[in-house]
Scaffold this active site. Structure first.
Site, PDB file in Angstrom:
ATOM      1  CG  ASP A  50      52.301  16.016  79.720  1.00 44.72           C
ATOM      2  OD1 ASP A  50      52.702  15.266  80.587  1.00 44.72           O
ATOM      3  OD2 ASP A  50      51.536  15.851  79.135  1.00 44.72           O
ATOM      4  CG  ASP A  92      48.012  16.467  76.174  1.00 44.59           C
ATOM      5  OD1 ASP A  92      46.852  15.213  75.753  1.00 44.59           O
ATOM      6  OD2 ASP A  92      48.857  15.933  76.824  1.00 44.59           O
ATOM      7  CG  ASP A 135      49.452  18.935  80.722  1.00 47.75           C
ATOM      8  OD1 ASP A 135      50.532  18.674  81.840  1.00 47.75           O
ATOM      9  OD2 ASP A 135      49.322  18.636  79.539  1.00 47.75           O
TER      10      ASP A 135
END
Length: 649
Positions: free
Chosen positions: A350, A544, A548
């Site tokens: 990410d 995080d 996600d």
């Protein structure tokens, strides 16, 4: 061999809080008591051997000599024989307790009294030393228990009173003095203070936290008397969650660990029957067959065959790896993930909060029509209920402009787009360009190639302007990507909900070849599945945010950044990094590789030495002393090798 064969000395469970609260003196006394039987047997054995070999007293013969060595044997031998009998009663016949009992009783049966005592004595000493090594390997995890304070000072009826942390409810205010541990998660009320976070994150550098920011249970207040608004009950606090993760880690076994356990169950009865064959079959093939000689060889064979080194040291190797990782602020939820990390070749990352700091600042504001103050205040009002870093950046900017932020009315979050709500009778939209496109509101020009994050605002169906917001790469982002490549990661991909242009810009700066932006949460999952289908490699995802969590669940290894990470991400992940440093992923890979190396070293050592001494024993070239080394000595060497990982990281 069944794992419960070792429960008395090397269970991988962390003791309860009550057992941990015993005093140091009690533990020291208990440790000394454990050694007393071995010390007593050792003294009696040395006296007996001295009389046998040097003094040669005339009365020290026959039943007196037998009785003396039996007395020497009982302190170390009876607990082992008793445990073997208990397991046989439960249907577990072929255990090391059975093997050691048969071998030493057999030694007495053929008159080898000193060797019978010596084998059991060294076996017991080996077990005690292994127990000490196990405790050492677990010590840094056990020390986490010290982080849970026994009390919290809570404000009730305008007075502060001391209660147990479990009695404090979210929303109450607690007080923490300098040098005290934070008992519960909460938001800091006091202006600011410095905290020691090393127990949670593995980082020794103190962290300064300001008013309104989160502090976590287990941190140590360094500066001043502070007050904190509690946000979570005791059992949901960060430190409780960490303890639960680590305590449950041993339940998920690595493939190597499971294989060895299954192998030991098959291996032990096989060598038992081989030992019987070694004692009896030579009668049909060997001239001058002497039963005592071949029986002695069979006993040696039995002692050597104990798979203690494998059954103890391999789980301990993985547990040592989990311990070393936790000391570095990395929590594996099972040794299976520690093992799987070795095969990792593709990592999907990410962007926001993982590679970038997630600390946004408004760089520029573009207004289409009305004065900026009108629509900016409305936008800030809508964002005031969000804890997203972008929302916090907008609110901070508007407050810096000395604007009054009105109270928001009804609002809803449109996943992957932004917010929609009512403020002061106006319908307000705040989000990305896709949000305005969804409601057919034109923005005048295409902002898709803009390399900063654009947050658009519309009021009552009219486009008003946008905030141009920047984020920064984390300090260790560049070195993380390089070290991932150096550690065998063949493919690195970025998936982000941010604009394609922003995502590509970050990827280019980090020299990452593949990057995909403008992804809604469900599109992230789809894109990740595509990457997974294209590759047969083990794939990890590092993220995080709450959005996600679905991708973390899909990955072979889900890695959550725990410092700023959401609870949903941390609960879903297989590995939790307690800091916001992506470089910890590299550390996790290194610990995983070191653990696997040590485990296979132990397997090679145990098998190599055992096969050699087994062959020598069958040929009559190895004594009970050689058997002791092959069993207890190798087990101890393997355990010490497993503990070594604690000092490597």
């Amino acid at each position: 061999m069944e794992t419960n064969n070792h429960n008395d000395q090397d269970s991988c469970c962390i003791p309860s809080e009550e057992s941990h609260s015993h005093s140091h003196d009690h533990h020291h006394e208990k440790s000394t008591n454990e050694w007393l039987p071995a010390i007593l047997s050792a003294i009696l054995l040395m006296v007996g051997i001295t009389i046998d070999q040097f003094v040669q007293l005339p009365f020290f013969d026959g039943w007196i000599r037998l009785l003396y060595y039996l007395i020497s044997y009982i302190p170390v031998g009876w607990p082992v024989v008793k445990r073997g009998i208990q397991l046989i009663a439960k249907g577990e016949i072929f255990t090391e307790f059975f093997l050691m009992g048969i071998a030493t009783v057999g030694a007495f049966a053929i008159g080898e009294y000193p060797e019978g005592v010596a084998v059991m004595l060294f076996y017991t000493i080996g077990e005690l030393l292994q127990g000490a090594a196990v405790k050492k390997a677990k010590s840094n995890i056990k020390s986490l228990l010290d982080l849970r304070p026994d009390s919290a000072i809570v404000k009730r009826n305008e007075k502060f009173q001391k209660v147990h942390p479990t009695e404090v409810n979210p929303g109450e205010i607690i007080q923490i003095k300098p040098g005290e541990k934070v008992p519960l998660d909460g938001k800091l009320i006091t202006e600011k203070s410095s905290f020691n976070t090393s127990a949670l994150t593995g980082e020794s550098k103190p962290q300064t936290i300001s008013s309104g920011e989160m502090i976590l249970a287990g941190m140590i207040n360094r500066d001043r008397l502070i007050e904190v608004t509690v946000t979570k009950p005791f059992h949901e606090s960060s430190i409780s969650r960490i303890l639960n993760l680590v305590q449950n880690a041993s339940a998920r076994k690595a493939k190597t660990e499971n294989f060895i356990r299954k192998f030991a169950r098959i291996y032990t009865p096989i060598v038992t029957f081989l030992a019987i064959g070694l004692a009896l079959l030579p009668y049909f093939f060997v001239q001058n067959y002497v039963f005592e000689d071949w029986f002695y060889r069979a006993l040696v064979f039995l002692v050597i065959s104990c798979p203690c080194a494998l059954v103890i040291s391999i789980p301990l190797g993985y547990f040592g790896g989990i311990g070393a990782a936790s000391r570095n602020g990395i929590l594996f939820k099972g040794s299976n993930y520690l093992d799987l990390m070795n095969q990792l070749q593709t990592i999907v990352l990410d962007k926001t909060g993982t590679l970038t700091k997630g600390i946004f600042e408004v760089q520029e504001v573009e207004s289409m029509q009305d004065s900026k103050s009108n629509w900016m205040a409305l936008a800030a009002s809508l964002e005031s209920k969000s804890n997203h870093p972008v929302a916090e950046a907008i609110i901070k900017y508007v407050k810096d402009q000395k604007l009054d932020i009105p109270e928001p009315g009804k609002q809803q979050e449109i996943a992957g787009h932004g917010l929609k709500g009512i403020v002061g009778g106006h319908e307000v939209l705040v989000g990305n360009q896709k949000l305005l496109e969804k409601y057919s509101i034109p923005t005048g020009k295409n902002h898709k190639n803009e390399t900063l994050t654009c947050i658009f605002v519309a009021v009552d169906g009219n486009y008003k302007g946008y905030f141009l917001i920047s984020d920064q790469l984390k300090d260790d982002a560049h070195e993380t990507i390089q070290h991932l490549k150096d550690n065998g990661i063949k493919e690195i991909v970025i998936l982000s909900g941010d604009k394609e242009s922003v995502t590509k810009e970050i990827a280019s700066e980090l020299q990452i070849q593949k990057a995909f932006g403008n992804l809604l949460p469900e599109q992230k999952v789809e894109k990740f599945k595509e990457i997974k289908e294209e590759s047969s490699n083990v794939i990890a995802f590092v993220g995080d945010g709450i959005n996600d969590a679905p991708v973390l669940a899909t990955a072979d290894i889900g890695i959550a950044m725990g410092g700023l990470g959401s609870d949903a991400a941390i609960e879903t992940a297989d590995v939790v990094i307690q800091t916001d440093q992506p470089s910890k992923v590299v550390t996790a890979i290194k610990i995983s590789k070191a653990t696997r190396k040590i485990v296979w070293q132990n397997i090679g050592l145990a098998f190599g030495v055992k096969l050699l001494v087994l062959a020598l024993g069958a040929l009559g070239m190895a004594s009970m002393w050689g058997a002791v080394f092959a069993d207890v000595g190798v087990a101890l060497l393997a355990v010490l090798n497993a503990v070594r990982i604690q000092k490597m990281f």
